[in-house]
Design a protein around this motif. Structure first.
Motif, mmCIF file in Angstrom:
data_model
loop_
_atom_site.group_PDB
_atom_site.id
_atom_site.type_symbol
_atom_site.label_atom_id
_atom_site.label_comp_id
_atom_site.label_asym_id
_atom_site.label_seq_id
_atom_site.Cartn_x
_atom_site.Cartn_y
_atom_site.Cartn_z
ATOM 1 N N ASP A 139 -3.292 26.148 -12.284
ATOM 2 C CA ASP A 139 -2.358 25.888 -11.181
ATOM 3 C C ASP A 139 -2.201 24.391 -10.897
ATOM 4 O O ASP A 139 -1.738 23.996 -9.834
ATOM 5 N N TYR A 140 -2.565 23.566 -11.872
ATOM 6 C CA TYR A 140 -2.493 22.111 -11.692
ATOM 7 C C TYR A 140 -1.057 21.615 -11.803
ATOM 8 O O TYR A 140 -0.308 22.015 -12.701
ATOM 9 N N LEU A 141 -0.670 20.741 -10.882
ATOM 10 C CA LEU A 141 0.651 20.113 -10.917
ATOM 11 C C LEU A 141 0.501 18.602 -10.990
ATOM 12 O O LEU A 141 -0.382 18.017 -10.355
ATOM 13 N N PHE A 142 1.387 17.991 -11.733
ATOM 14 C CA PHE A 142 1.374 16.544 -11.957
ATOM 15 C C PHE A 142 2.549 15.921 -11.219
ATOM 16 O O PHE A 142 3.704 16.291 -11.428
ATOM 17 N N LEU A 143 2.245 14.977 -10.331
ATOM 18 C CA LEU A 143 3.294 14.297 -9.567
ATOM 19 C C LEU A 143 3.220 12.791 -9.795
ATOM 20 O O LEU A 143 2.468 12.077 -9.137
ATOM 21 N N PRO A 144 3.999 12.283 -10.757
ATOM 22 C CA PRO A 144 4.067 10.830 -10.968
ATOM 23 C C PRO A 144 5.180 10.256 -10.102
ATOM 24 O O PRO A 144 6.202 10.897 -9.881
ATOM 25 N N PHE A 145 4.995 9.043 -9.580
ATOM 26 C CA PHE A 145 6.053 8.461 -8.751
ATOM 27 C C PHE A 145 6.050 6.936 -8.847
ATOM 28 O O PHE A 145 5.059 6.295 -9.164
ATOM 29 N N GLU B 239 8.405 0.970 -4.025
ATOM 30 C CA GLU B 239 8.731 -0.455 -3.917
ATOM 31 C C GLU B 239 7.525 -1.382 -3.804
ATOM 32 O O GLU B 239 7.692 -2.594 -3.645
ATOM 33 N N THR B 240 6.315 -0.835 -3.925
ATOM 34 C CA THR B 240 5.137 -1.713 -4.006
ATOM 35 C C THR B 240 4.779 -2.004 -5.463
ATOM 36 O O THR B 240 3.952 -2.882 -5.727
ATOM 37 N N ASN B 241 5.398 -1.286 -6.408
ATOM 38 C CA ASN B 241 5.076 -1.444 -7.832
ATOM 39 C C ASN B 241 5.353 -2.866 -8.314
ATOM 40 O O ASN B 241 6.409 -3.429 -8.036
ATOM 41 N N GLY B 242 4.394 -3.421 -9.020
ATOM 42 C CA GLY B 242 4.527 -4.778 -9.518
ATOM 43 C C GLY B 242 4.152 -5.825 -8.492
ATOM 44 O O GLY B 242 4.088 -7.010 -8.806
ATOM 45 N N LEU B 243 3.902 -5.394 -7.268
ATOM 46 C CA LEU B 243 3.462 -6.297 -6.207
ATOM 47 C C LEU B 243 2.020 -5.927 -5.857
ATOM 48 O O LEU B 243 1.096 -6.335 -6.530
ATOM 49 N N GLY C 290 3.694 0.161 -13.309
ATOM 50 C CA GLY C 290 4.151 1.374 -13.986
ATOM 51 C C GLY C 290 4.169 2.609 -13.112
ATOM 52 O O GLY C 290 4.465 3.709 -13.587
ATOM 53 N N GLY C 291 3.873 2.454 -11.821
ATOM 54 C CA GLY C 291 3.861 3.613 -10.938
ATOM 55 C C GLY C 291 2.480 4.233 -10.832
ATOM 56 O O GLY C 291 1.516 3.763 -11.442
ATOM 57 N N ARG C 292 2.394 5.302 -10.051
ATOM 58 C CA ARG C 292 1.104 5.956 -9.822
ATOM 59 C C ARG C 292 1.239 7.466 -9.927
ATOM 60 O O ARG C 292 2.352 7.991 -10.022
ATOM 61 N N TYR C 293 0.105 8.146 -9.902
ATOM 62 C CA TYR C 293 0.073 9.594 -10.067
ATOM 63 C C TYR C 293 -0.595 10.260 -8.856
ATOM 64 O O TYR C 293 -1.417 9.652 -8.167
ATOM 65 N N LEU C 294 -0.254 11.536 -8.673
ATOM 66 C CA LEU C 294 -0.935 12.398 -7.711
ATOM 67 C C LEU C 294 -1.233 13.737 -8.373
ATOM 68 O O LEU C 294 -0.432 14.225 -9.184
ATOM 69 N N ASP C 295 -2.367 14.315 -8.039
ATOM 70 C CA ASP C 295 -2.737 15.642 -8.518
ATOM 71 C C ASP C 295 -2.490 16.648 -7.402
ATOM 72 O O ASP C 295 -2.921 16.444 -6.267
ATOM 73 N N LEU C 296 -1.801 17.733 -7.736
ATOM 74 C CA LEU C 296 -1.528 18.789 -6.763
ATOM 75 C C LEU C 296 -1.892 20.140 -7.351
ATOM 76 O O LEU C 296 -2.132 20.260 -8.564
ATOM 77 N N ARG C 297 -1.916 21.145 -6.501
ATOM 78 C CA ARG C 297 -2.139 22.520 -6.937
ATOM 79 C C ARG C 297 -0.963 23.378 -6.468
ATOM 80 O O ARG C 297 -0.393 23.133 -5.409
ATOM 81 N N ILE C 298 -0.594 24.366 -7.265
ATOM 82 C CA ILE C 298 0.520 25.249 -6.902
ATOM 83 C C ILE C 298 0.161 25.997 -5.617
ATOM 84 O O ILE C 298 -0.870 26.661 -5.554
ATOM 85 N N ASN D 222 -2.490 8.848 0.108
ATOM 86 C CA ASN D 222 -3.739 8.080 0.114
ATOM 87 C C ASN D 222 -4.578 8.380 -1.128
ATOM 88 O O ASN D 222 -5.496 7.628 -1.457
ATOM 89 N N ASN D 223 -4.255 9.489 -1.803
ATOM 90 C CA ASN D 223 -4.973 9.873 -3.023
ATOM 91 C C ASN D 223 -4.224 9.476 -4.298
ATOM 92 O O ASN D 223 -4.559 9.937 -5.397
ATOM 93 N N ALA D 224 -3.219 8.623 -4.160
ATOM 94 C CA ALA D 224 -2.471 8.155 -5.336
ATOM 95 C C ALA D 224 -3.348 7.238 -6.169
ATOM 96 O O ALA D 224 -4.045 6.374 -5.648
ATOM 97 N N TYR D 225 -3.320 7.444 -7.478
ATOM 98 C CA TYR D 225 -4.164 6.647 -8.375
ATOM 99 C C TYR D 225 -3.354 6.097 -9.542
ATOM 100 O O TYR D 225 -2.250 6.575 -9.841
ATOM 101 N N ASN D 226 -3.899 5.092 -10.204
ATOM 102 C CA ASN D 226 -3.218 4.447 -11.323
ATOM 103 C C ASN D 226 -3.442 5.197 -12.633
ATOM 104 O O ASN D 226 -4.509 5.775 -12.838
ATOM 105 N N PRO D 227 -2.474 5.129 -13.549
ATOM 106 C CA PRO D 227 -2.710 5.612 -14.909
ATOM 107 C C PRO D 227 -3.838 4.775 -15.535
ATOM 108 O O PRO D 227 -4.038 3.611 -15.161
ATOM 109 N N TYR D 228 -4.560 5.348 -16.473
ATOM 110 C CA TYR D 228 -5.620 4.597 -17.155
ATOM 111 C C TYR D 228 -5.080 3.353 -17.839
ATOM 112 O O TYR D 228 -5.807 2.375 -18.047
#
Length: 201
Positions: free
Chosen positions: A126-132, A135-139, A144-152, A163-169
């Motif tokens: 039931d894992y969902l991937f939310l990349p986004f 306007e803070t990107n690059g500042l 390259g944006g950030r990711y969030l983990d969600l559940r259906i 607050n749980n947004a994290y960077n790609p590796y």
């Protein structure tokens, strides 16, 4: 006398070591767990030279304004597609649905995805991937944006905690292959929450 000096020397050594070993920072469980993962050489994406000087990731201040209740709309007729990454790898994803929410008085819409391979693994059905992007990107945050983990969710709503947004590796080490955030998931606002850009020294 020699015994006393030996004990004092040992106590001084132990005291010095405990002072040098600073606890990893983190306001929330998410931040503490992420810092622990990055500090551990067996799980960290950091390059060896960065791991040696790592004292914790930098985060925006935790802000309840960036915890939103979203309307969840399933899109069952979507076809699988190859998502672009930072390398030649093209993992198969399917758009699972959309989330609609309000933030700072504005309405936003984002697509959420399922990884075809990951959804077959136990615990990730039931894992969902939310990349986004925002306007803070690059500042303050990774370009390259950030990711969030969600559940259906069971119903038609879910909570999104930016607050749980994290960077790609890839933000830490170019040896990784990371999904590129689709442009449709650009938020024309500043998401001042989650992990900040990684400063390499």
């Amino acid at each position: 006398m020699k015994y006393i000096l030996s004990v004092l020397t040992l106590l001084f050594f132990i005291s010095s070591c405990s002072q040098k070993k600073k606890p990893l920072p983190g306001e929330t469980e998410f931040q503490k767990n992420l810092n622990a993962e990055f500090k551990d050489a067996t799980t960290s994406p950091l390059k060896e030279k960065d791991l040696k000087t790592f004292n914790g990731l930098e985060f925006f201040n935790v802000d309840s304004n960036f915890v939103v209740n979203a309307k969840f709309v399933r899109t069952p007729d979507e076809k699988p597609f190859k998502m672009k990454t930072t390398t030649d790898r093209l993992p198969i994803y399917t758009k699972y649905g959309e989330v609609n929410f309000e933030l700072n008085g504005k309405s936003f819409n984002l697509n959420v995805y399922q990884n075809e391979k990951l959804m077959k693994e136990e615990g990730y059905e039931d894992y969902l991937f939310l990349p986004f992007l925002d306007e803070t990107n690059g500042l303050e945050s990774y370009g390259g944006g950030r990711y969030l983990d969600l559940r259906i969710p069971e119903g038609n709503s879910l909570t999104i905690d930016f607050n749980n947004a994290y960077n790609p590796y890839c933000a830490y080490n170019d040896k990784y292959s990371c999904p590129i955030v689709p442009r449709i998931n650009y938020l024309k606002t500043r998401i001042e929450a989650g992990v900040k850009n990684f400063k390499k020294y």
